[in-house]
Design a protein around this motif. Structure first.
Motif, short mmCIF file in Angstrom:
data_model
loop_
_atom_site.label_atom_id
_atom_site.label_comp_id
_atom_site.label_asym_id
_atom_site.label_seq_id
_atom_site.Cartn_x
_atom_site.Cartn_y
_atom_site.Cartn_z
N ALA A 1 17.77 -19.69 -176.29
CA ALA A 1 18.37 -18.66 -175.38
C ALA A 1 19.12 -19.08 -174.11
O ALA A 1 19.03 -20.21 -173.78
N TRP B 1 20.10 -14.16 -177.03
CA TRP B 1 19.40 -13.61 -176.02
C TRP B 1 20.19 -14.26 -174.67
O TRP B 1 19.82 -15.55 -174.59
N ALA C 1 14.74 -22.65 -177.29
CA ALA C 1 14.81 -21.97 -178.63
C ALA C 1 16.26 -21.43 -178.66
O ALA C 1 16.29 -20.69 -179.53
N TRP D 1 12.10 -20.56 -173.37
CA TRP D 1 12.98 -19.81 -174.07
C TRP D 1 14.29 -20.62 -174.36
O TRP D 1 15.11 -20.39 -175.51
N TYR E 1 11.97 -16.23 -180.81
CA TYR E 1 12.43 -16.92 -179.62
C TYR E 1 11.04 -17.72 -179.20
O TYR E 1 11.13 -18.86 -178.81
#
Length: 494
Positions: free
Chosen positions: A284, A266, A282, A279, A46
């Motif tokens: 999350a 996540w 990516a 994040w 991530y």
């Protein structure tokens, strides 16, 4: 001999398999405690994607806690390693460059503490497993009398050896250096992992001399945040065959290969003390409350994973995929999820728990992963409270008979009690409480005795279940059937 993956050979790797970020000059902004395969396949992936998308000097200083093996794998490779993603019918590979430094805590303690105190570091993350927190999993409290904890508190000059001691001493050094705020992010399967870690840091701090404790508590309250998080990705142990596949794809040898599945998730509580990687760019999820996601993952994924691990290991299944292919084991897990786990959970917004249950079983069945039952069965005393006992208690509160969940707990009890699997192979009890467990059941001759002895261990079961009017009987009945009939037959009969 084939050349080894490192910065010098990276340009020989096929372009499509190279990292999306240039590792040269990527500064360290994160310290990670517990540099195992899971972190490298999950948070590091991530982080690399976040850097590729939004930039930032968010390279990772990875700290291995247990042995120098990971240092031997990654340090000669300049932190580079391959992530093999197995989808069952298709495998992809990519070299990861997010890890920029690798340290073994026991040998380079001063450097780890200096990194935590580095003003350029704004995030400290952890994947040290449940047993790495030096806590009682039944209560979430610090094991204040643990010899290793006391040694870290005493600070005899050799440096801290526990993850908690390393973290607290690092924060103390950061305070003294006036290095600024920092976020400490637990990525382990603990209930309320952020709040739990915050409490453990406070308890450890309170064991220090009064003046030190007062100053550090005040600074931590003002400068440190402990957000919760939920992580999800299956990462089995890497095999020689996996390393051979990576070498064939890259054209160089890689000693640090990790293997995983396409699915990843996540969820992070949006409570940071300072800057962080992007994040969310990516994939999350930044959420105000992680708890609903956490409960779903712990009780559904981890609970069924452990159930399949103990039943499968008892029956001689080497992998989770083998175990879930057994109709009896799969059926028991399906019933447990549908009748006990899902009815006692509140679904996060937009999440269909029955659909999620079906996805889980499909992921477990992925034949490419070969996640070993023995690996998942490790450290059961630390995992049971949040993975299975939480469902047992929730069912009792809701007036639901926890028959499936109790059967799963009984499978763990059988794993503790026996020294042989159902097919006669020796059983290896890999658990931090193994001596306590062996002593508890050593002279037991019946399922009722085993249940009584194990329920009497408050560090696993608390103090309520031994006196519950229903649970001990369910456990004894299931354990008796597992003992007499074996796991396959007992599970098949429901």
């Amino acid at each position: 001999m084939t050349a080894r993956l490192d910065l010098r050979t990276l340009d020989t790797v096929p372009r499509e398999l190279r990292p999306p970020v240039d590792p040269r000059g990527l500064g360290v902004g994160i310290v990670h405690l517990g540099l195992g395969a899971f972190h490298r396949a999950h948070q590091a992936a991530y982080t690399e994607d976040a850097i590729a998308s939004a930039g930032g000097r968010w390279g990772i200083c990875g700290v291995t806690m247990r042995s120098a093996a990971v240092v031997g794998q990654l340090a000669p490779q300049d932190g580079l390693y391959t992530v093999l993603c197995d989808g069952g019918t298709r495998t992809t590979a990519r070299v990861s460059a997010a890890v920029r430094e690798v340290l073994f805590a026991a040998e380079r303690t001063a450097e780890v503490l200096a990194r935590i105190a580095d003003p350029a570091v704004r995030v400290v993350t952890l994947t040290v497993t449940e047993k790495g927190y030096s806590h009682d999993p039944a209560t979430g409290r610090l094991l204040c009398r643990d010899a290793r904890v006391l040694a870290d508190v005493a600070d005899d000059g050799t440096g801290p050896r526990t993850a908690l001691g390393l973290l607290v001493r690092g924060l103390q050094r950061r305070m003294r250096a006036d290095a600024g705020p920092v976020t400490v992010l637990s990525c382990d399967n603990l209930p309320h992992n952020g709040a739990t870690l915050r409490g453990l840091v406070a308890e450890f701090t309170d064991l220090l001399p009064a003046a030190e404790a007062t100053a550090l508590r005040a600074w931590t309250d003002a400068q440190v945040r402990f957000p919760g998080s939920m992580v999800d990705r299956i990462v089995p142990a890497t095999t020689d065959a996996d390393r051979e596949r990576a070498a064939a794809a890259l054209g160089v040898t890689d000693a640090g290969v990790v293997v995983t599945e396409p699915f990843r998730q996540w969820v992070i509580e949006d409570d940071f003390a300072a800057s962080r990687p992007a994040w969310e760019r990516a994939g999350a999820v930044l959420a105000p409350d992680v708890a609903p996601y956490e409960r779903v993952k712990l009780r559904m994924l981890n609970g069924s994973h452990s159930t399949l691990a103990y039943l499968g290991a008892l029956a001689g299944c080497r992998s989770i995929a083998d175990a879930v292919a057994d109709d009896g084991f799969r059926g028991l897990v399906e019933r447990m999820l549908a009748d006990e786990v899902i009815p006692t959970l509140d679904a996060p917004d937009g999440m269909d728990l029955r659909d999620y249950a079906g996805q889980l079983l499909g992921r477990f069945a992925n034949p490419a992963l070969r996640h070993r039952t023995a690996q998942v069965a490790m450290d059961g005393s630390q995992k049971l409270p949040q993975r299975l006992l939480a469902t047992v208690r929730a069912c009792r509160e809701a007036g639901i008979e926890p028959r499936g969940s109790a059967f799963a707990v009984a499978a763990w009890m059988r794993w503790v009690w026996t020294d042989r699997t159902d097919d006669g192979a020796p059983r290896d009890l890999d658990d931090p409480l193994a001596p306590v467990l062996r002593t508890a059941v050593a002279d037991c001759t019946s399922a009722e005795q085993v249940v009584g002895r194990l329920l009497a261990l408050p560090e696993i079961f608390g103090k309520d279940l031994i006196d519950d009017p229903v649970v001990p009987g369910l456990l004894a009945d299931a354990l008796a059937r597992l003992t007499a009939d074996g796991a396959r037959t007992a599970a098949g009969r429901g």
